[in-house]
Design a protein around this motif. Structure first.
Motif, PDB file in Angstrom:
ATOM      1  N   ILE A   1      11.827   0.283  -1.607  1.00  0.00           N
ATOM      2  CA  ILE A   1      11.357   1.216  -2.439  1.00  0.00           C
ATOM      3  C   ILE A   1       9.853   1.169  -3.000  1.00  0.00           C
ATOM      4  CG2 ILE A   1      11.478   2.532  -4.916  1.00  0.00           C
ATOM      5  CD1 ILE A   1      14.035   2.418  -2.979  1.00  0.00           C
ATOM      6  N   LEU A   2       9.382  -0.014  -3.584  1.00  0.00           N
ATOM      7  CA  LEU A   2       7.848   0.060  -3.731  1.00  0.00           C
ATOM      8  C   LEU A   2       6.990   0.177  -2.406  1.00  0.00           C
ATOM      9  CD1 LEU A   2       7.358  -2.794  -6.277  1.00  0.00           C
ATOM     10  CD2 LEU A   2       7.123  -0.240  -6.359  1.00  0.00           C
ATOM     11  N   PRO A   3       7.272  -0.417  -1.225  1.00  0.00           N
ATOM     12  CA  PRO A   3       6.391  -0.209  -0.076  1.00  0.00           C
ATOM     13  C   PRO A   3       6.369   1.383   0.175  1.00  0.00           C
ATOM     14  CG  PRO A   3       7.925  -1.914   0.380  1.00  0.00           C
ATOM     15  CD  PRO A   3       8.272  -1.416  -0.738  1.00  0.00           C
ATOM     16  N   GLN A   4       7.392   2.043   0.096  1.00  0.00           N
ATOM     17  CA  GLN A   4       7.202   3.700   0.365  1.00  0.00           C
ATOM     18  C   GLN A   4       6.588   4.108  -0.883  1.00  0.00           C
ATOM     19  OE1 GLN A   4      10.910   5.507   2.038  1.00  0.00           O
ATOM     20  NE2 GLN A   4      12.005   3.246   1.282  1.00  0.00           N
ATOM     21  N   ALA A   5       6.824   3.748  -2.021  1.00  0.00           N
ATOM     22  CA  ALA A   5       6.112   4.541  -3.078  1.00  0.00           C
ATOM     23  C   ALA A   5       4.634   4.358  -3.014  1.00  0.00           C
ATOM     24  CB  ALA A   5       6.764   4.138  -4.430  1.00  0.00           C
ATOM     25  N   LEU A   6       4.295   3.162  -3.004  1.00  0.00           N
ATOM     26  CA  LEU A   6       2.717   2.803  -2.995  1.00  0.00           C
ATOM     27  C   LEU A   6       2.083   3.265  -1.733  1.00  0.00           C
ATOM     28  CD1 LEU A   6       2.904  -0.893  -3.886  1.00  0.00           C
ATOM     29  CD2 LEU A   6       2.549   0.925  -5.395  1.00  0.00           C
ATOM     30  N   LYS A   7       2.789   3.638  -0.594  1.00  0.00           N
ATOM     31  CA  LYS A   7       2.148   4.234   0.467  1.00  0.00           C
ATOM     32  C   LYS A   7       1.829   5.654  -0.059  1.00  0.00           C
ATOM     33  CE  LYS A   7       4.442   5.309   4.058  1.00  0.00           C
ATOM     34  NZ  LYS A   7       5.244   5.261   5.339  1.00  0.00           N
ATOM     35  N   HIS A   8       2.664   6.420  -0.527  1.00  0.00           N
ATOM     36  CA  HIS A   8       2.454   7.894  -1.062  1.00  0.00           C
ATOM     37  C   HIS A   8       1.105   8.012  -2.257  1.00  0.00           C
ATOM     38  CE1 HIS A   8       5.583   9.545   0.919  1.00  0.00           C
ATOM     39  NE2 HIS A   8       6.515   8.742   0.334  1.00  0.00           N
ATOM     40  N   VAL A   9       1.024   6.816  -2.921  1.00  0.00           N
ATOM     41  CA  VAL A   9      -0.113   6.986  -4.088  1.00  0.00           C
ATOM     42  C   VAL A   9      -1.197   6.150  -3.793  1.00  0.00           C
ATOM     43  CG1 VAL A   9       1.692   7.319  -5.543  1.00  0.00           C
ATOM     44  CG2 VAL A   9       0.975   4.988  -5.476  1.00  0.00           C
ATOM     45  N   ILE A  10      -1.815   6.191  -2.550  1.00  0.00           N
ATOM     46  CA  ILE A  10      -2.698   5.427  -2.392  1.00  0.00           C
ATOM     47  C   ILE A  10      -4.122   6.115  -2.748  1.00  0.00           C
ATOM     48  CG2 ILE A  10      -4.439   4.635  -0.273  1.00  0.00           C
ATOM     49  CD1 ILE A  10      -2.120   3.767   1.298  1.00  0.00           C
ATOM     50  N   PRO A  11      -4.053   7.191  -2.582  1.00  0.00           N
ATOM     51  CA  PRO A  11      -5.150   8.167  -3.168  1.00  0.00           C
ATOM     52  C   PRO A  11      -5.439   8.164  -4.519  1.00  0.00           C
ATOM     53  CG  PRO A  11      -3.876   9.335  -1.643  1.00  0.00           C
ATOM     54  CD  PRO A  11      -3.160   8.321  -1.952  1.00  0.00           C
ATOM     55  N   GLY A  12      -4.153   8.146  -5.229  1.00  0.00           N
ATOM     56  CA  GLY A  12      -4.395   8.052  -6.889  1.00  0.00           C
ATOM     57  C   GLY A  12      -4.862   6.725  -7.315  1.00  0.00           C
ATOM     58  N   ILE A  13      -4.243   5.563  -6.577  1.00  0.00           N
ATOM     59  CA  ILE A  13      -4.710   4.240  -6.956  1.00  0.00           C
ATOM     60  C   ILE A  13      -6.149   3.957  -6.690  1.00  0.00           C
ATOM     61  CG2 ILE A  13      -4.624   1.593  -6.365  1.00  0.00           C
ATOM     62  CD1 ILE A  13      -1.393   2.310  -5.791  1.00  0.00           C
TER      63      ILE A  13
ATOM     64  N   ARG B   1     -13.903   5.522   1.535  1.00  0.00           N
ATOM     65  CA  ARG B   1     -13.713   5.750   3.160  1.00  0.00           C
ATOM     66  C   ARG B   1     -12.511   4.776   3.308  1.00  0.00           C
ATOM     67  NH1 ARG B   1     -14.809  10.337   4.529  1.00  0.00           N
ATOM     68  NH2 ARG B   1     -14.725  10.545   2.360  1.00  0.00           N
ATOM     69  N   TYR B   2     -12.347   3.519   2.742  1.00  0.00           N
ATOM     70  CA  TYR B   2     -11.461   2.615   3.238  1.00  0.00           C
ATOM     71  C   TYR B   2     -10.098   3.138   2.859  1.00  0.00           C
ATOM     72  CZ  TYR B   2      -9.017  -1.804   3.850  1.00  0.00           C
ATOM     73  OH  TYR B   2      -8.185  -2.771   4.297  1.00  0.00           O
ATOM     74  N   SER B   3     -10.021   3.667   1.680  1.00  0.00           N
ATOM     75  CA  SER B   3      -8.643   4.187   1.439  1.00  0.00           C
ATOM     76  C   SER B   3      -8.123   5.241   2.341  1.00  0.00           C
ATOM     77  CB  SER B   3      -8.680   4.985   0.012  1.00  0.00           C
ATOM     78  OG  SER B   3      -9.401   5.957  -0.085  1.00  0.00           O
ATOM     79  N   MET B   4      -9.066   6.143   2.902  1.00  0.00           N
ATOM     80  CA  MET B   4      -8.688   7.295   3.840  1.00  0.00           C
ATOM     81  C   MET B   4      -8.184   6.334   5.374  1.00  0.00           C
ATOM     82  SD  MET B   4     -11.579  10.111   3.403  1.00  0.00           S
ATOM     83  CE  MET B   4     -11.017  11.037   4.820  1.00  0.00           C
ATOM     84  N   PHE B   5      -9.034   5.217   5.443  1.00  0.00           N
ATOM     85  CA  PHE B   5      -8.455   4.628   6.520  1.00  0.00           C
ATOM     86  C   PHE B   5      -7.311   4.154   6.621  1.00  0.00           C
ATOM     87  CE2 PHE B   5      -8.069   0.138   8.281  1.00  0.00           C
ATOM     88  CZ  PHE B   5      -8.038   0.295   9.567  1.00  0.00           C
ATOM     89  N   MET B   6      -6.854   3.509   5.238  1.00  0.00           N
ATOM     90  CA  MET B   6      -5.619   2.992   5.246  1.00  0.00           C
ATOM     91  C   MET B   6      -4.273   4.003   5.219  1.00  0.00           C
ATOM     92  SD  MET B   6      -5.774  -0.308   5.178  1.00  0.00           S
ATOM     93  CE  MET B   6      -4.158  -0.658   4.843  1.00  0.00           C
ATOM     94  N   GLU B   7      -4.801   5.258   4.452  1.00  0.00           N
ATOM     95  CA  GLU B   7      -3.802   6.262   4.412  1.00  0.00           C
ATOM     96  C   GLU B   7      -3.596   6.735   6.001  1.00  0.00           C
ATOM     97  OE1 GLU B   7      -4.472   9.787   1.645  1.00  0.00           O
ATOM     98  OE2 GLU B   7      -6.009   8.696   1.381  1.00  0.00           O
ATOM     99  N   ARG B   8      -4.426   6.975   6.864  1.00  0.00           N
ATOM    100  CA  ARG B   8      -4.384   7.124   8.271  1.00  0.00           C
ATOM    101  C   ARG B   8      -3.426   6.007   8.942  1.00  0.00           C
ATOM    102  NH1 ARG B   8      -9.667   8.956   7.827  1.00  0.00           N
ATOM    103  NH2 ARG B   8     -10.262   6.891   8.865  1.00  0.00           N
ATOM    104  N   ARG B   9      -3.683   4.839   8.670  1.00  0.00           N
ATOM    105  CA  ARG B   9      -3.131   3.569   9.290  1.00  0.00           C
ATOM    106  C   ARG B   9      -1.483   3.578   8.955  1.00  0.00           C
ATOM    107  NH1 ARG B   9      -3.668  -0.896  12.044  1.00  0.00           N
ATOM    108  NH2 ARG B   9      -2.659  -2.760  11.417  1.00  0.00           N
ATOM    109  N   LEU B  10      -1.342   3.809   7.596  1.00  0.00           N
ATOM    110  CA  LEU B  10       0.006   3.624   6.930  1.00  0.00           C
ATOM    111  C   LEU B  10       1.212   4.867   6.977  1.00  0.00           C
ATOM    112  CD1 LEU B  10      -0.827   1.738   3.588  1.00  0.00           C
ATOM    113  CD2 LEU B  10      -0.050   0.582   6.080  1.00  0.00           C
ATOM    114  N   ASN B  11       0.250   6.038   7.270  1.00  0.00           N
ATOM    115  CA  ASN B  11       1.075   7.176   7.495  1.00  0.00           C
ATOM    116  C   ASN B  11       1.822   7.601   8.642  1.00  0.00           C
ATOM    117  OD1 ASN B  11       2.055   9.443   5.910  1.00  0.00           O
ATOM    118  ND2 ASN B  11       0.284  10.704   6.531  1.00  0.00           N
ATOM    119  N   THR B  12       2.363   6.454   9.184  1.00  0.00           N
ATOM    120  CA  THR B  12       2.989   6.679  10.660  1.00  0.00           C
ATOM    121  C   THR B  12       4.229   7.526  10.611  1.00  0.00           C
ATOM    122  OG1 THR B  12       4.174   4.572  10.147  1.00  0.00           O
ATOM    123  CG2 THR B  12       2.025   4.466  11.203  1.00  0.00           C
TER     124      THR B  12
END
Length: 375
Positions: free
Chosen positions: A286-298, A360-371
């Motif tokens: 659950i948490l791996p999926q949930a945290l991936k969705h809220v990276i911008p908010g965090i 900028r780093y959060s955008m990089f992680m979003e693109r990497r994790l949003n597979t």
């Protein structure tokens, strides 16, 4: 019947795209002048830039006094930013009142932090778990004893002497790192089926989110000592760390709760069908999926927290902004028309650099994790 079929023996050369769809004019038409409203907004934006940018460039660069300038040059009527003042007071802006002879200690802390953080941020660097343990457990202990001293022959250095960028980074780093697991626990507690835990988490989150950070810091500075035993004192830096961390944890909890609610119900049922315990379901599924969705908010909360560290002057700590203000008021030898403005510009540039890097780093992680989703 006559066979009129004809097969071309060679390919026709490709023709260039129509000018209306490529080139600079096409880009301008598509992005800036697509509609009458876009055209009006573009013109207003261009006029604003023509009004604001040239004076700013003249002040910061063209008419500025360099780091090797003198006080007399800064006091010239046509002089711009006085970077010589910032350079001469750089040590105070970074370290505060920390003893000059002991600056090697915070420098080692800065170097160790960068050496451990940078590899952790690069996905392909191995030994991530060891690196994280060193950064989150070993590094804080070493940093505290290096900065505070009093052991191994190091000169004691009370936190009242810490200041500038050093305090800003300490408070923001501790607040961001510690509030993250606390926020996850509060979010899970708010969704708990146990009424007592659920009500405690809801009460804490709603209470903290209902008041501004400055109120919490004021309470930590003024009210907290009243509840302590007679003669007991609480370190000012510790007050700020606790207040900032608890404040950030409440917001992280709501961000994580939003991610948990975004997970389809089928994922919870699938996790339960595997026979996993509650904590394993949360940790592995659950948490791996949930945290991936809220990276911008965090990350947005982390950026806001980094900027809010300027409020720690309430408890008597001199962060970067307060150090600049203090030096602007006390550096009489550098008094000129542009000295204070230059100091605040320097503080703004430092805050922007750190906040922009996190963004900028959060955008990089979003693109990497949003597979699993098409963008």
């Amino acid at each position: 019947m006559t066979d009129i079929t004809y097969v071309r023996p060679s390919l026709v050369e490709a023709r260039p795209a129509p000018r209306s769809t490529t080139g600079v004019l096409a880009w301008l038409q598509k992005n800036l002048f697509a509609t009458p409203t876009d055209a009006v907004l573009t013109l207003f934006g261009a006029l604003f830039l023509l009004w604001a940018v040239p004076p700013l460039v003249n002040f910061v660069f063209i008419n500025a006094v360099g780091i090797n300038g003198t006080v007399e040059e800064c006091r010239v009527e046509t002089a711009g930013a006085c970077w010589a003042y910032v350079w001469s007071e750089m040590e105070f802006f970074i370290y505060g009142f920390y003893d000059m002879s002991e600056l090697w200690r915070p420098n080692i802390v800065f170097a160790l932090g960068a050496a451990l953080l940078i590899p952790l941020l690069i996905p392909k660097v191995p030994f991530k778990r060891t690196n994280a343990l060193l950064l989150l457990i070993v590094f804080p202990v070493i940093s505290y004893y290096l900065l505070a001293g009093g052991v191994f022959g190091l000169k004691p250095m009370p936190t009242e002497k810490w200041g500038g960028l050093l305090v800003t980074l300490i408070i923001s780093a501790v607040g961001i790192i510690v509030s993250f697991p606390l926020g996850i626990i509060l979010a899970l507690g708010r969704q708990s089926k146990m009424p007592v835990i659920k009500m405690l988490c809801i009460g804490f989150i709603e209470l903290v989110r209902a008041v501004p950070l400055i109120t919490i810091l004021f309470m930590a500075s003024i009210m907290l000592p009243l509840f302590m035993p007679q003669g007991t004192t609480v370190d000012k830096l510790l007050r700020a760390l606790v207040g900032v961390t608890l404040f950030s944890a409440a917001y992280v909890a709501e961000i994580v709760r939003g991610g948990l609610q975004a997970i389809p119900r089928g994922q919870y049922e699938a996790a339960a069908s595997l026979g996993l315990s509650y904590w394993k379901q949360m940790y592995f599924i659950i948490l791996p999926q949930a945290l991936k969705h809220v990276i911008p908010g965090i990350v947005n909360n982390a950026i806001a927290l980094f900027k809010d560290t300027s409020l720690v002057y309430i408890v008597g700590m001199k962060d970067l902004l307060e150090a600049v203000k203090t030096k602007n008021d006390t550096a009489l030898e550098w008094q000129s028309g542009n000295t204070a403005t230059t100091g605040y510009l320097f503080a703004a540039a430092v805050f922007w650099m750190f906040c922009f890097s996190m963004s900028r780093y959060s955008m990089f992680m979003e693109r990497r994790l949003n597979t699993g989703y098409k963008r």
